[in-house]
Design an enzyme around this catalytic site. Structure first.
Site, short mmCIF file in Angstrom:
data_model
loop_
_atom_site.label_atom_id
_atom_site.label_comp_id
_atom_site.label_asym_id
_atom_site.label_seq_id
_atom_site.Cartn_x
_atom_site.Cartn_y
_atom_site.Cartn_z
N ASN A 1 19.92 30.64 18.77
CA ASN A 1 18.98 30.35 17.70
C ASN A 1 18.74 31.53 16.78
O ASN A 1 17.66 31.69 16.19
CB ASN A 1 17.66 29.83 18.29
CG ASN A 1 17.82 28.40 18.78
OD1 ASN A 1 18.64 27.65 18.26
ND2 ASN A 1 17.06 28.02 19.78
N LEU B 1 22.64 29.20 5.44
CA LEU B 1 23.14 30.56 5.63
C LEU B 1 24.66 30.47 5.69
O LEU B 1 25.23 30.04 6.68
CB LEU B 1 22.57 31.17 6.90
CG LEU B 1 21.04 31.17 6.98
CD1 LEU B 1 20.57 31.68 8.33
CD2 LEU B 1 20.42 31.99 5.86
N ASP C 1 11.95 29.57 21.99
CA ASP C 1 13.33 29.17 22.36
C ASP C 1 14.29 30.20 21.76
O ASP C 1 15.33 29.88 21.20
CB ASP C 1 13.65 27.76 21.82
CG ASP C 1 14.94 27.19 22.42
OD1 ASP C 1 15.42 27.73 23.43
OD2 ASP C 1 15.46 26.21 21.86
N ASP D 1 15.59 27.67 14.07
CA ASP D 1 15.17 26.72 15.12
C ASP D 1 13.78 27.03 15.65
O ASP D 1 13.60 27.33 16.82
CB ASP D 1 16.21 26.75 16.25
CG ASP D 1 16.17 25.47 17.08
OD1 ASP D 1 15.37 24.58 16.75
OD2 ASP D 1 16.93 25.38 18.06
N LYS E 1 18.38 19.51 8.40
CA LYS E 1 18.20 19.25 9.82
C LYS E 1 17.54 17.89 9.97
O LYS E 1 16.45 17.67 9.43
CB LYS E 1 17.35 20.36 10.44
CG LYS E 1 17.21 20.26 11.95
CD LYS E 1 16.71 21.58 12.52
CE LYS E 1 16.45 21.48 14.01
NZ LYS E 1 16.04 22.76 14.60
N1 LIG Z 1 19.90 27.24 7.75
C1 LIG Z 1 21.05 27.18 8.41
N2 LIG Z 1 22.17 27.73 7.90
C2 LIG Z 1 23.33 27.68 8.56
N3 LIG Z 1 23.49 27.08 9.74
C3 LIG Z 1 22.44 26.52 10.32
C4 LIG Z 1 21.16 26.54 9.69
N4 LIG Z 1 20.29 25.89 10.47
C5 LIG Z 1 20.99 25.49 11.54
N5 LIG Z 1 22.27 25.86 11.46
C6 LIG Z 1 23.33 25.58 12.45
O1 LIG Z 1 23.01 24.41 13.15
C7 LIG Z 1 22.84 24.70 14.53
C8 LIG Z 1 21.69 23.89 15.11
O2 LIG Z 1 20.50 24.23 14.45
P1 LIG Z 1 19.15 24.34 15.25
O3 LIG Z 1 19.29 25.37 16.31
O4 LIG Z 1 18.07 24.53 14.28
O5 LIG Z 1 19.05 22.89 15.85
P2 LIG Z 1 18.71 22.47 17.36
O6 LIG Z 1 17.58 21.57 17.32
O7 LIG Z 1 18.65 23.68 18.19
O8 LIG Z 1 19.89 21.68 17.84
P3 LIG Z 1 20.26 21.69 19.38
O9 LIG Z 1 19.71 20.45 19.90
O10 LIG Z 1 21.73 21.86 19.33
O11 LIG Z 1 19.64 22.87 20.04
C9 LIG Z 1 22.61 26.19 14.61
O12 LIG Z 1 23.03 26.72 15.81
C10 LIG Z 1 23.40 26.72 13.44
O13 LIG Z 1 24.75 26.90 13.82
MG LIG Z 2 19.06 25.51 18.35
#
Ligand SMILES: Nc1ncnc2c1ncn2[C@@H]1O[C@H](COP(=O)(O)OP(=O)(O)OP(=O)(O)O)[C@@H](O)[C@H]1O
Ligand SMILES: [Mg+2]
Length: 487
Positions: free
Chosen positions: A249, A198, A244, A261, A125
């Protein structure tokens, strides 16, 4: 859909020698405006060029952090983009070997071990470094004891670093607790967070709850109950509020609900934690109601989460199955108009954990809603959670704060920490800070002069200390006014 389609941004790492930095830099270097350097008449334009970002994420600094992770064998490569969000992009990567990769002398490229199908996969990330997006982030860090030294941090780049670290620490806490599944955090370096990926195979991410193809209604109900149980476990065991939580999430992986998240998650001691918790409950309910379920009243879920002991609960408080069983059997379904009316009142309450914990400048941000207390809801709940942080009911306790004439005394922008002048004028403001002080008995005017002097000095010192954390009167007044005007 092919693998390439899915990871549309960058090519897949079967071509193992395509090293991340070469890939990314080649692809995006033309977008990094290094040419501004030649016009640099001042330091600022050089800085600007150095900070130019690609998709707001891959600025040269971020590239350096990635490169260092490759060099240390943490990751092997960066394959493709899983998600481009407002605040972060998430990439897929294979784990490194734990050792520095070997450079091929002929091609000058890194030699990456062939994928044997068993290599660990990571999600990386990368938080965006663009300033605007992170503007409102402070409120989740402010009020957190863990980030007390960073709370006055206004530098957006440092803020992002704190943000990534916050997610790393929260993830670690949840993962280590063993009560809620979450991706294992691997490493954090500035705005780059590496965690377990994941996967549902072939490099595809397991689905978010939002995209999960439920088998039947029973399964939807199971995940609703799981979500409610998780909120409690998160609060009671991990000592966090997600802040959130939603179908976006959470991920269904190996038939389990995973929480992701968690950068904005806060501890229960955070002044806004109960507001965030209520918001989570509302979002969870909204989603499952949309999915056709009969939901529980929001206030009932809230109470279930924050009550340390549960009536009639026989089982292990840390066991999600026991909790799910309890939820299914004991929480009442929201059915009557009365239930809806009560939930509406519940939503309109401003849940104050500790006014003393808020400082003046925070108030403008935190006071859009009504200030009130959920006395009836949380009165005897949760001694551990509430004992340390006192609860105020402004309307009851803010003595003498309603007359207009008093409002004009003292400037709105006055600095709380105060100068000598401020300290000198303390006595004028006495009643504002006297709320919790024992009243001085009249008979005391006959006491010994020196004793009196000493006592006064001590009282003054105590008050001075108290003022450091206490809310100013005109702020309290603003709140009272707001409460009144909204009624
Ligand atoms: N550990 C993980 N394994 C698999 N997929 C993941 C993982 N972490 C995040 N993702 C994917 O990436 C997406 C975005 O991750 P995350 O929700 O942590 O970021 P975010 O900061 O919410 O981004 P956004 O600005 O879109 O909300 C998740 O919805 C998921 O589909
Ligand atoms: Mg998110």
């Amino acid at each position: 859909m092919s693998f390439e389609d899915k990871f549309e941004k960058l090519s897949v790492s079967q071509r193992a020698s395509d090293h991340i930095n070469n890939q990314l830099l080649e692809k995006f270097s033309h977008k990094i405006k290094t040419d501004e350097l030649s016009f640099s008449k001042a330091k600022t334009s050089k800085d600007k060029a150095n900070r130019a970002t690609v998709e707001n994420v891959l600025d040269p600094r971020t590239m350096r952090f990635l490169k260092s992770m490759v060099n240390r064998g943490v990751i092997a490569d960066l394959n493709g983009c899983l998600s481009t969000g407002k605040e972060a992009n998430v990439y897929h990567a294979f784990a490194g070997t734990g050792k520095a990769p070997v450079v091929d002398e002929e091609t000058g490229k890194y030699e990456v071990l062939e994928t044997d199908g068993l290599r660990a996969e990571y999600a990386i990330k990368i938080y965006k470094t663009s300033i605007l997006v992170f503007k409102d982030r402070e409120k989740y860090v402010d009020g957190e004891f863990r980030f007390r030294n960073a709370r006055s941090q206004h530098n957006p780049r440092k803020m992002i670093k704190i943000w990534a670290e916050k997610e790393f620490r929260n993830l670690k806490r949840i993962h280590q607790s063993g009560v809620i599944p979450a991706p294992k955090p691997i490493e954090v370096k500035n705005n780059v967070l590496v965690m377990e990926f994941l996967s549902r195979g072939n490099g595809f991410a397991s689905p978010k709850l939002k995209d999960y193809p439920y088998k039947d209604r029973e399964e939807i109900l199971h995940y609703y109950h799981t979500m409610v149980a998780y909120m409690r476990l998160l609060y009671q065991v991990c000592r966090l509020v997600h802040a959130d939580l939603s179908e976006y999430n959470t991920i269904i992986h190996d038939d389990q609900l995973y929480m992701i998240d968690v950068s904005q998650s806060v501890e229960p001691e955070h002044p806004m934690s109960l507001d965030f918790l209520r918001m989570d409950i509302k979002n969870v309910n909204f989603y499952f109601e949309k999915m056709g379920l009969n939901i529980f009243p929001e206030r009932v879920i809230f109470q279930f989460i924050i009550s340390e002991a549960l009536e009639k609960f026989k089982g292990d408080y840390k066991n999600v199955t026991d909790l799910i069983g309890y939820i299914a059997k004991n929480l009442p379904i929201k059915s009557t108009e009365q239930d809806e009316a009560e939930d509406e009142i519940f939503r309109s309450l401003h849940l104050v954990r500790s006014l003393g914990g808020l400082e003046e400048r925070d108030f403008d941000r935190y006071t859009d809603g009504k200030f009130d207390l959920l006395k009836s809801l949380i009165a005897h709940d949760n001694e551990r959670n509430f004992a340390a942080s006192e609860q105020f009911d402004l309307n009851d306790n803010d003595h003498g704060s309603t007359s207009e004439s008093e409002e004009s005394s003292g400037s709105e922008d006055e600095d709380l920490s105060g100068s000598e002048e401020n300290e000198e004028s303390d006595s004028d403001d006495r009643e504002y800070y006297d709320d919790d002080e024992p009243k001085i008995l009249k008979g005391k005017k006959y006491e010994d002069k020196d004793v009196k002097k000493l006592r006064k000095q001590e009282a003054k010192d105590t008050k001075r200390e108290k003022r450091k954390t206490k809310v100013k009167k005109h702020i309290k007044k603003k709140l009272v006014k707001k409460t009144k005007s909204k009624k």
